[in-house]
Scaffold this active site. Structure first.
Site, PDB file in Angstrom:
ATOM      1  N   THR A   1       1.038  -1.051   0.162  1.00 20.49           N
ATOM      2  CA  THR A   1      -0.054   0.094  -0.086  1.00 20.49           C
ATOM      3  C   THR A   1       0.946   1.139   0.097  1.00 20.49           C
ATOM      4  OG1 THR A   1       0.032   0.327   2.385  1.00 20.49           O
ATOM      5  CG2 THR A   1      -1.585  -1.515   1.687  1.00 20.49           C
ATOM      6  N   CYS A   2       0.203   2.338  -0.002  1.00 20.50           N
ATOM      7  CA  CYS A   2       1.053   3.645   0.011  1.00 20.50           C
ATOM      8  C   CYS A   2       1.936   3.720   1.429  1.00 20.50           C
ATOM      9  CB  CYS A   2       0.266   4.781   0.284  1.00 20.50           C
ATOM     10  SG  CYS A   2      -0.898   4.971  -1.226  1.00 20.50           S
ATOM     11  N   ASN A   3       1.626   3.281   2.550  1.00 21.00           N
ATOM     12  CA  ASN A   3       2.305   3.232   3.784  1.00 21.00           C
ATOM     13  C   ASN A   3       3.131   2.043   4.294  1.00 21.00           C
ATOM     14  OD1 ASN A   3       1.795   6.076   4.076  1.00 21.00           O
ATOM     15  ND2 ASN A   3      -0.289   5.655   4.667  1.00 21.00           N
TER      16      ASN A   3
ATOM     17  N   SER B   1      -2.533   1.139  11.463  1.00 16.69           N
ATOM     18  CA  SER B   1      -2.526   1.993  10.167  1.00 16.69           C
ATOM     19  C   SER B   1      -2.034   3.499  10.850  1.00 16.69           C
ATOM     20  CB  SER B   1      -3.972   2.272   9.652  1.00 16.69           C
ATOM     21  OG  SER B   1      -4.165   0.867   9.044  1.00 16.69           O
TER      22      SER B   1
ATOM     23  N   GLU C   1      -8.728   3.130  10.407  1.00 20.00           N
ATOM     24  CA  GLU C   1      -9.072   3.423   8.892  1.00 20.00           C
ATOM     25  C   GLU C   1      -9.886   2.008   8.232  1.00 20.00           C
ATOM     26  OE1 GLU C   1      -7.458   2.662   5.968  1.00 20.00           O
ATOM     27  OE2 GLU C   1      -5.539   2.000   6.406  1.00 20.00           O
TER      28      GLU C   1
ATOM     29  N   GLY D   1      -8.318  25.257  -4.366  1.00 19.88           N
ATOM     30  CA  GLY D   1      -6.892  24.600  -4.125  1.00 19.88           C
ATOM     31  C   GLY D   1      -7.105  23.102  -4.828  1.00 19.88           C
ATOM     32  N   ALA D   2      -5.847  22.995  -5.082  1.00 12.79           N
ATOM     33  CA  ALA D   2      -5.884  21.552  -5.784  1.00 12.79           C
ATOM     34  C   ALA D   2      -4.628  20.690  -5.286  1.00 12.79           C
ATOM     35  CB  ALA D   2      -5.604  21.828  -7.388  1.00 12.79           C
TER      36      ALA D   2
ATOM     37  N   SER E   1      -6.840  19.036  -0.791  1.00 14.37           N
ATOM     38  CA  SER E   1      -8.159  19.071  -1.661  1.00 14.37           C
ATOM     39  C   SER E   1      -8.366  17.655  -2.360  1.00 14.37           C
ATOM     40  CB  SER E   1      -8.023  20.111  -2.583  1.00 14.37           C
ATOM     41  OG  SER E   1      -7.911  21.521  -2.087  1.00 14.37           O
TER      42      SER E   1
END
Length: 449
Positions: free
Chosen positions: A49-51, A109, A114, A189-190, A194
């Site tokens: 995963t991302c983490n 997590s 989450e 904002g991007a 956001s």
């Protein structure tokens, strides 16, 4: 087989290391092929995963399993074995089971409790299964972990209260409207915040996302990602006249939306306007809250909610840990009795062979009897067999949990002269399929267990 996991996460390694140790879907086939080429590895599941990245393997030996996985990760990432040891953690045997249960429950997590990780655990298992990389013990382990993750969330509700600012903002919006399915939202904002907010809005079914950013090119790119609409930054006030919700998060050092200008464009609105300012410094003039039919919430109000919810999640995490401990004991009990399964299978098989042999003799002696009479005789033999086997099987499973379990198993094998194939009493295996096969419908007399 012995269970081994070697992993890296946001607590043990920086992102530049984690990205080298990540696995995309199209890389998994080669990764599993490399892992399973080691003679000591019988199965594997990779959670990436991302983490975090975690490599689970069923190994013939614990130390060899650890060595193999570390070597595999070093080769994959182009890192030294020393780096791998420094950046990774590892768990073996029941500690590995306990760790996976905590991961699936969201207790390990970055954001406590989450929900996304449970789906990621499920996907990792399904991908390994589809590539035929997993084995019986890993299948059982991951299926149990997924069940535990669901149970923790159902019984504690740990995932219900938002603990991130972006999620809290969207939850607040849901509380305003009840449903977002007919609502329009303007994101100012991007950036990353956001982007997270847009994901949450999309999840809750927002009708339309409009994004404004000083870089219109970036706004267009953002809008494409979320199937939204990009507008020039200068058109913000025109959009404010038609949207239901505004969530602003820019890095501007000054206010973006001013009371006087907003007042000019909302005079004809027939419905309320909700504004959520999650920027620091603030994007929205706090005086706007004084306008009629306009409701403004800033990051401090959201932070209070998040802090309160995080404390609540910590309390619920204690409940979750208790659930995990109970499920771990159940898993250990199941595993501790698995060495008796081949003996039970052999006992049932031998008893079934005797039953079928004697039934054939009896039915031949009875001669021409009706189908109903034949079924009665078969049912009688079936019932006698099951009742005779029930107590020895139950007792053997109970004894399996004691230090004398292997002794009782050997005694039963000797008493009935059982031929037990492939018995490995101390292995981490799962021969449940063999039991199920032995319980399938028997050809003679149409009986089923």
């Amino acid at each position: 087989m012995y269970l081994v996991v070697v992993g890296v996460n946001h607590r043990t390694a920086p992102v530049e290391v984690r990205e080298k140790l990540s696995f995309s879907d199209h890389q998994l086939k080669d990764a599993f092929s490399a892992l399973l080429s080691y003679p000591s590895i019988d199965g594997s599941v990779i959670l990436s995963t991302c983490n975090r990245t975690e490599v689970y393997v069923a190994s013939l030996d614990v130390d060899t399993g650890l060595k193999v996985v570390r070597e595999f990760l070093a080769n994959w990432a182009g890192l030294s074995l020393s780096d791998i040891k420094n950046y990774t953690y590892n768990y073996t045997l029941y500690d590995a089971v306990h760790h996976l249960f905590r991961v699936a429950s969201g207790l390990d997590s970055m954001i406590l409790g989450e929900t996304q990780i449970l789906g990621q655990v499920r996907d990792a298992f399904l991908k390994a299964s589809s590539l035929k990389a997993s084995n019986k013990i890993l299948n059982t382990l991951f299926q149990h972990a997924i069940t535990v993750g669901k149970k923790v969330r159902t019984e504690t509700g740990i995932d219900k209260n938002p603990v991130s600012i972006s999620y809290a903002a969207v939850q607040l919006a849901c509380s305003f409207f009840g449903s977002l399915k007919d609502k329009k939202a303007l994101l100012i904002g991007a950036g990353k915040m956001s982007s997270l907010t847009a994901k949450h809005l999309s999840y809750y079914g927002i009708k339309e996302i409009i994004v404004a950013n000083r870089s219109f090119e970036k706004a267009e790119q953002f809008a494409r990602e979320f199937n939204g609409i990009a507008v020039p930054f200068a058109k913000i006030y025109d959009i404010l006249a038609e949207v239901d919700l505004v969530i602003s998060c820019t890095g501007a050092p000054h206010l973006i939306i001013h009371k006087e200008q907003l007042e000019l464009v909302i005079g004809n609105r027939q419905h309320p306007l909700y504004l959520i300012d999650i920027a620091v410094p603030r994007d929205i003039d706090p005086e706007i809250a004084k306008l009629p039919n306009v409701f403004l919430y800033d990051i401090d109000k959201l932070q209070n909610v998040v802090t309160k919810n995080l404390e609540e999640r910590k309390k619920l995490a204690e409940m979750a840990e208790n659930i995990i401990e109970t499920e771990l004991k159940a898993f250990i009990e199941w595993h501790s009795t698995q060495f008796v399964v081949p003996t039970i299978v052999a006992l049932k098989k031998k008893a079934e062979e005797i039953k079928q042999k004697e039934l054939t003799k009896a039915l031949n002696k009875l001669g021409n009897i009706s189908e109903r009479e034949k079924n009665i005789v078969c049912a009688l033999a079936h019932t006698i067999l099951n009742q005779l086997l029930h107590t020895p099987i139950v007792k053997l499973k109970q004894y399996a949990l004691t230090p004398q379990g292997h002794l009782y198993t050997e005694i039963l094998q000797n008493l009935f002269d059982l031929q037990v194939e492939g018995e490995r009493p101390k292995n981490f295996t799962h021969p449940r399929e063999e039991m199920e096969e032995s319980d399938e419908k028997r050809s003679y007399c149409g009986e089923s267990r």
